[in-house]
Design an enzyme around this catalytic site. Structure first.
Site, mmCIF file in Angstrom:
data_model
loop_
_atom_site.group_PDB
_atom_site.id
_atom_site.type_symbol
_atom_site.label_atom_id
_atom_site.label_comp_id
_atom_site.label_asym_id
_atom_site.label_seq_id
_atom_site.Cartn_x
_atom_site.Cartn_y
_atom_site.Cartn_z
ATOM 1 C CB CYS A 116 2.534 1.380 8.603
ATOM 2 S SG CYS A 116 2.702 3.338 8.992
ATOM 3 N N GLY A 134 7.308 -1.553 5.487
ATOM 4 C CA GLY A 134 8.560 -2.384 5.727
ATOM 5 C C GLY A 134 9.207 -1.645 6.381
ATOM 6 C CD GLU A 135 13.733 0.262 9.526
ATOM 7 O OE1 GLU A 135 13.890 0.603 9.661
ATOM 8 O OE2 GLU A 135 15.364 0.539 8.206
ATOM 9 C CB CYS A 138 8.189 -5.303 8.569
ATOM 10 S SG CYS A 138 9.017 -3.760 9.431
ATOM 11 C CD GLU A 149 -1.685 -0.501 3.494
ATOM 12 O OE1 GLU A 149 -1.771 -1.303 3.724
ATOM 13 O OE2 GLU A 149 -1.599 0.770 3.947
ATOM 14 C CG LEU A 205 13.725 8.108 20.193
ATOM 15 C CD1 LEU A 205 14.704 7.950 19.812
ATOM 16 C CD2 LEU A 205 13.784 9.964 20.433
ATOM 17 C CG HIS A 206 8.218 5.483 18.476
ATOM 18 N ND1 HIS A 206 7.503 6.877 17.465
ATOM 19 C CD2 HIS A 206 8.249 4.576 17.005
ATOM 20 C CE1 HIS A 206 7.528 6.919 16.254
ATOM 21 N NE2 HIS A 206 7.848 4.885 16.485
ATOM 22 C CG ASN A 213 -4.139 6.471 12.411
ATOM 23 O OD1 ASN A 213 -4.942 5.983 13.142
ATOM 24 N ND2 ASN A 213 -3.116 6.299 12.500
ATOM 25 C CB SER A 250 10.475 6.915 8.121
ATOM 26 O OG SER A 250 10.469 6.330 9.609
HETATM 27 N N1 SAH Z 1 10.079 0.454 9.487
HETATM 28 C C1 SAH Z 1 10.081 2.166 9.016
HETATM 29 C C2 SAH Z 1 9.588 2.736 8.392
HETATM 30 C C3 SAH Z 1 7.536 2.627 8.269
HETATM 31 S S1 SAH Z 1 6.788 3.005 9.601
HETATM 32 C C4 SAH Z 1 10.040 3.455 10.318
HETATM 33 O O1 SAH Z 1 10.089 2.217 11.701
HETATM 34 O O2 SAH Z 1 10.686 4.208 10.473
HETATM 35 C C5 SAH Z 1 6.540 4.609 9.871
HETATM 36 C C6 SAH Z 1 6.060 5.406 10.826
HETATM 37 O O3 SAH Z 1 5.316 5.923 11.042
HETATM 38 C C7 SAH Z 1 7.382 4.952 12.168
HETATM 39 O O4 SAH Z 1 7.915 6.010 13.271
HETATM 40 C C8 SAH Z 1 6.425 3.727 12.631
HETATM 41 O O5 SAH Z 1 7.045 3.465 14.131
HETATM 42 C C9 SAH Z 1 5.328 4.699 12.738
HETATM 43 N N2 SAH Z 1 3.645 3.771 12.912
HETATM 44 C C10 SAH Z 1 3.933 2.604 12.940
HETATM 45 N N3 SAH Z 1 2.345 2.601 12.952
HETATM 46 C C11 SAH Z 1 2.027 3.557 14.155
HETATM 47 C C12 SAH Z 1 0.755 3.600 14.591
HETATM 48 N N4 SAH Z 1 -0.465 2.906 14.402
HETATM 49 N N5 SAH Z 1 0.425 4.877 14.665
HETATM 50 C C13 SAH Z 1 1.792 6.068 14.970
HETATM 51 N N6 SAH Z 1 3.060 5.864 14.081
HETATM 52 C C14 SAH Z 1 3.102 4.504 13.320
#
Ligand code: SAH
Length: 349
Positions: free
Chosen positions: A337, A163-164, A116, A96, A219-220, A294, A195
């Site tokens: 995602c 994906g990463e 992923c 997607e 980072l999170h 989300n 990202s």
């Molecule tokens: N694998 C890469 C890129 C894909 S995810 C990465 O980890 O950066 C893109 C971004 O969306 C990342 O920051 C991921 O942590 C975040 N993400 C994934 N699921 C999410 C959700 N349910 N709510 C908010 N952000 C989310």
């Protein structure tokens, strides 16, 4: 280049195509014509290529695959016009992509893998595991197909879908080379963002390429302990190593790092998190993007309300950190995602 990319004509650079053309005894200028049909005129197949002789088309067909993605579902947000596309790949897998319209131009968020294997706890893309890497052409085609379907030029590309990207390093780099090539769509490197969840060795490798793309780091959490609970990759690389790699990226490229921080109510949005986050990144030339999480139905994560997110942002600002709250796009169309693909696979669509 992987064996597959070798056999995929849309994953070849102009130089490689020129070499092949000469090897097959054709005239050199034919390479440029073919390349233009694929990467500028966005031809869906050889039939569209009016000025290419039939014999050459047949040679191409015998030597290569021609990748063109088929949109099998399009959802449009009634709130902000964001469109989400589900594409079928040549092998029947699905990915997607999201198209967003901003004041400064149209942006496309693409996937870099089918599924992923990073296992982040809040992310829908990883729930069904990892299937395979995408080829450079399959990443490009998400942008090409969307350009044709919307009839509008794409100016920004973010590799933030499923994906990463740094787990598919060689294909990602080739994709960036083709996307920003002056003989193709010629999107500026500065308008490309990649990202990553933080694969440290590949962040350092990317820094050494000295591209002008933006690196976004997911980072999170601001402590190793908390990050490990959300992201398995934190068991492999510590925050110290990660932050050093970010500083190295800036040193090599002069490009400011973007940190992504998904706000999860009661998990990483407290006063203590503000303090720890400030200690961690306060000294870096960076920008932090807050994304209210989300919620996905498989997990029990809650989004903080607007006031809580604003308060988190204000506190960081007071500590001298550049921070924005990401505008949520496509909330009504499974914006998070991997949600659309997952739904489709489960046959709920
Ligand atoms: N694998 C890469 C890129 C894909 S995810 C990465 O980890 O950066 C893109 C971004 O969306 C990342 O920051 C991921 O942590 C975040 N993400 C994934 N699921 C999410 C959700 N349910 N709510 C908010 N952000 C989310």
């Amino acid at each position: 280049m992987g064996a597959e990319a070798n056999r995929d004509i849309k994953s070849l650079t102009l130089k490689e195509l020129q070499n092949w053309i000469l090897e097959t005894g054709e005239k050199a200028y034919r390479a440029k014509q073919l390349y233009e049909w694929m990467h500028v005129k966005l031809a869906r197949n050889y039939d569209e290529m009016g000025n290419i002789p039939k014999a050459l088309k047949e040679k191409c067909e015998a030597a290569f695959d021609y990748t063109a993605l088929k949109a099998i579902k399009v959802q449009e947000s009634q709130i902000d016009g964001t469109k989400k596309f589900l594409f079928e790949l040549p092998d029947g897998n699905m990915v997607e992509s999201v198209w967003m319209r901003y004041k400064h131009g149209n942006s496309v968020c693409i996937s870099s893998q089918v599924g992923c294997r990073m296992g982040c706890s809040f992310c829908a893309s990883t729930l069904n595991g990892w299937e395979r890497n995408l080829l450079p052409s399959e990443m490009l085609e998400q942008i090409y197909a969307i350009t044709l379907l919307t009839g509008e030029r794409v100016s920004n590309v973010v590799v933030m879908g499923t994906g990463e990207p740094l787990d598919n390093y060689d294909n990602l780099l080739r994709f960036i080379e083709l996307l920003t090539d002056e003989n193709g769509l010629h999107i500026s490197q500065r308008n490309v963002t990649v990202s990553t969840c933080g694969i440290v060795p590949n962040m350092r490798r990317l820094a050494q390429e000295k591209l002008q793309i933006t690196l976004a780091l997911s980072l999170h959490a601001a402590t190793d302990e908390k990050r490990r609970k959300l992201m398995p990759i934190a068991n492999t690389y510590s925050l110290d190593e990660l932050i050093e790699a970010c500083a190295y990226y800036f040193k090599q490229t002069g490009r400011r790092i973007t940190f992504e921080y998904s706000l999860i109510s009661g998990v990483n949005d407290t006063k203590e998190d503000v303090r720890e986050l400030t200690d961690l990144i306060g000294g870096l030339n960076c920008h932090i993007n807050l994304i209210p999480v989300n919620p996905i139905k498989e997990r029990d994560f809650k989004q903080p309300d607007r006031a809580a997110a604003e308060s988190f942002k204000n506190k960081l600002e007071k500590n001298g950190i550049n921070v924005t709250i990401r505008r949520e796009m496509g909330r009504d169309i499974d914006g998070a995602c991997g949600q659309l693909r997952r739904k489709y696979i489960a046959g709920q669509s």
